[in-house]
Design an enzyme around this catalytic site. Structure first.
Site, PDB file in Angstrom:
ATOM      1  N   LYS A 154       0.760  -1.191   0.022  1.00 39.92           N
ATOM      2  CA  LYS A 154       0.032  -0.151  -0.109  1.00 39.92           C
ATOM      3  C   LYS A 154       0.842   1.197  -0.054  1.00 39.92           C
ATOM      4  O   LYS A 154       1.994   1.096   0.251  1.00 39.92           O
ATOM      5  CB  LYS A 154      -0.915   0.078   1.202  1.00 39.92           C
ATOM      6  CG  LYS A 154      -0.089   0.284   2.640  1.00 39.92           C
ATOM      7  CD  LYS A 154      -1.237   0.109   3.694  1.00 39.92           C
ATOM      8  CE  LYS A 154      -0.451   0.072   5.079  1.00 39.92           C
ATOM      9  NZ  LYS A 154      -1.627   0.251   6.188  1.00 39.92           N
ATOM     10  N   ARG A 214      -9.892   0.642  16.283  1.00 38.67           N
ATOM     11  CA  ARG A 214     -10.058   1.476  15.173  1.00 38.67           C
ATOM     12  C   ARG A 214     -10.977   1.105  14.030  1.00 38.67           C
ATOM     13  O   ARG A 214     -11.682   1.428  13.303  1.00 38.67           O
ATOM     14  CB  ARG A 214      -8.499   1.783  14.578  1.00 38.67           C
ATOM     15  CG  ARG A 214      -8.376   2.566  13.431  1.00 38.67           C
ATOM     16  CD  ARG A 214      -6.954   2.646  13.043  1.00 38.67           C
ATOM     17  NE  ARG A 214      -6.192   1.361  12.531  1.00 38.67           N
ATOM     18  CZ  ARG A 214      -5.131   1.199  12.127  1.00 38.67           C
ATOM     19  NH1 ARG A 214      -4.421   2.177  12.033  1.00 38.67           N
ATOM     20  NH2 ARG A 214      -4.934   0.076  11.570  1.00 38.67           N
ATOM     21  N   TYR A 229      15.536  30.600   6.865  1.00 35.73           N
ATOM     22  CA  TYR A 229      14.279  31.346   7.450  1.00 35.73           C
ATOM     23  C   TYR A 229      14.532  31.167   8.984  1.00 35.73           C
ATOM     24  O   TYR A 229      14.923  30.110   9.626  1.00 35.73           O
ATOM     25  CB  TYR A 229      13.214  30.640   7.040  1.00 35.73           C
ATOM     26  CG  TYR A 229      12.796  30.860   5.822  1.00 35.73           C
ATOM     27  CD1 TYR A 229      12.596  32.125   4.993  1.00 35.73           C
ATOM     28  CD2 TYR A 229      12.784  29.639   4.796  1.00 35.73           C
ATOM     29  CE1 TYR A 229      12.373  32.186   3.761  1.00 35.73           C
ATOM     30  CE2 TYR A 229      12.142  29.897   3.467  1.00 35.73           C
ATOM     31  CZ  TYR A 229      12.055  31.111   2.958  1.00 35.73           C
ATOM     32  OH  TYR A 229      11.870  31.321   1.488  1.00 35.73           O
ATOM     33  N   MET A 231      10.989  24.890   1.151  1.00 31.56           N
ATOM     34  CA  MET A 231       9.998  24.382   0.436  1.00 31.56           C
ATOM     35  C   MET A 231      10.971  23.182  -0.620  1.00 31.56           C
ATOM     36  O   MET A 231      10.595  22.413  -0.938  1.00 31.56           O
ATOM     37  CB  MET A 231       9.271  25.095  -0.157  1.00 31.56           C
ATOM     38  CG  MET A 231       8.310  24.638  -1.155  1.00 31.56           C
ATOM     39  SD  MET A 231       7.210  25.639  -2.115  1.00 31.56           S
ATOM     40  CE  MET A 231       6.297  26.210  -0.770  1.00 31.56           C
TER      41      MET A 231
END
Length: 363
Positions: A36, A132, A260, A308
């Site tokens: 998956k 769950r 940053y 990014m």
């Protein structure tokens, strides 16, 4: 064509090695290879092709993933772990020989009411403590009886899922005891499945697997130890090597900062390499200063916030660093578990989170 050298190198040989190791560790039973989430980020086709000779079946998360596995040419047993989201999917299961998990009343009703071309093998999920998905122990008997009474059901695998197999936790022994007692008390199922990757390693959850036991292996197949209880990493081969090139070099004086927020400042004259890898590529933005990487065979560390498209590393003292040099962000030489720990996340998140703009290159 890809102009940027950033890539995820995928090793089918490593996946095959890990599958053979898991098989040997199981020492019995059947192995379900979980592919998956695009083969845990490795790409579904490389994962399927590498696993096919070494597993007895495969598992996907939902219908689209299962059909992608079939498109790779795999014809063996294929389980849909979340089951069907609508009754219309059941006909697709019959057409493509897919085995849905049945974990709730609506899914059972859909099977009972379906008009299918042939009966399905289904996996009946029992909740032993994860809370769950799945039926309670009290509901499981009735659900199993109804499945066996349906002409749309060819056979049933009884399954449950461990909540804490990667750690020492009281619930491990409780879940094992509950599942074993339930599987001994119930009649009318043909196979059972309890162990995930970590469950195969944890002394509190292991047992001698019988012919009708299916183990569902995921992270282990991709070369990462999921367990905090049993250390086996040295026996595994990481299947993904995340790599990006150096695109700039800067000399910082003591006290100057980078990135940053000026979150990292040089404590001495420092050489900073800017690397073409950022959080849009799937590298975790929350990775802390000091997160490991490797360049020119030397271990280096993250310096400054992840952007990014870029991140920065301290390469002071590494001789010969130049533009275009490959930086390994995780892989055979940089343990993805260490990167995950530095980012307050888990290995599963990092592997499956590598974005589509990073090409998978089979090596």
């Amino acid at each position: 064509m890809h102009y940027r050298q950033t890539r995820a190198e995928i090793s089918p040989a490593a996946i095959a090695h890990n599958a053979k190791w898991v098989r040997k560790t199981m020492a019995g039973g059947k192995l379900l290879g979980v592919v998956k989430a695009d083969g845990y980020g490795n790409g579904v086709e490389p994962a399927v092709k590498a696993l096919e000779p070494h597993v007895d079946g495969m598992a996907a998360g939902f219908m689209e993933e299962a059909l992608a596995v079939r498109e790779c040419g795999y014809k063996g047993p294929l389980v849909i772990l979340e089951g069907c989201f609508s009754s219309s999917e059941l006909a697709i299961c019959a057409e493509n020989n897919l085995s849905p998990v049945v974990h709730c009343e609506q899914q059972l009703l859909d099977i009972e009411a379906g008009a299918l071309s042939k009966p399905l093998w289904v996996w009946l999920k029992v909740d032993t403590g994860m809370h769950r998905l799945g039926w309670s122990e009290e509901q499981a008997l009735q659900a199993l009886q109804r499945l066996n009474a349906s002409n749309n059901v060819a056979g049933v695998t009884l399954m449950s899922h461990l909540a804490n197999a990667d750690a020492n936790h009281r619930l491990n022994a409780e879940q094992k005891q509950q599942f074993c007692q339930l599987s001994e008390a119930l009649n009318g199922y043909q196979a059972r499945s309890f162990h995930n990757s970590a469950g195969l390693l944890n002394p509190d959850t292991k047992w001698s697997l019988q012919e009708n036991d299916w183990a569902r292996a995921g992270l282990l197949l991709y070369g990462v130890n999921p367990s905090n209880v049993t250390e086996v990493q040295s026996a595994l081969k990481p299947s993904m090597r995340l790599v990006a090139p150096v695109i700039a070099l800067h000399q910082l004086e003591k006290g100057e900062s980078v990135g940053y927020g000026s979150a990292w400042s040089a404590e001495r004259p420092t050489v900073i390499a800017t690397v073409a890898m950022g959080y849009a590529d799937g590298y975790p933005r929350q990775a802390k200063n000091g997160t490991p990487a490797m360049i020119r065979g030397k271990r280096v560390t993250l310096a400054g916030r992840v952007s990014m498209d870029m991140l920065t590393i301290d390469v002071t003292g590494i001789e010969g660093v130049q533009l275009g040099d490959d930086v390994e962000l995780w892989g055979p030489n940089v343990d993805v578990r260490q990167v995950a720990a530095c980012a307050d996340t888990i290995s599963w998140h990092l592997l499956t989170g590598v974005s589509g703009r990073v090409p998978r290159v089979v090596v």
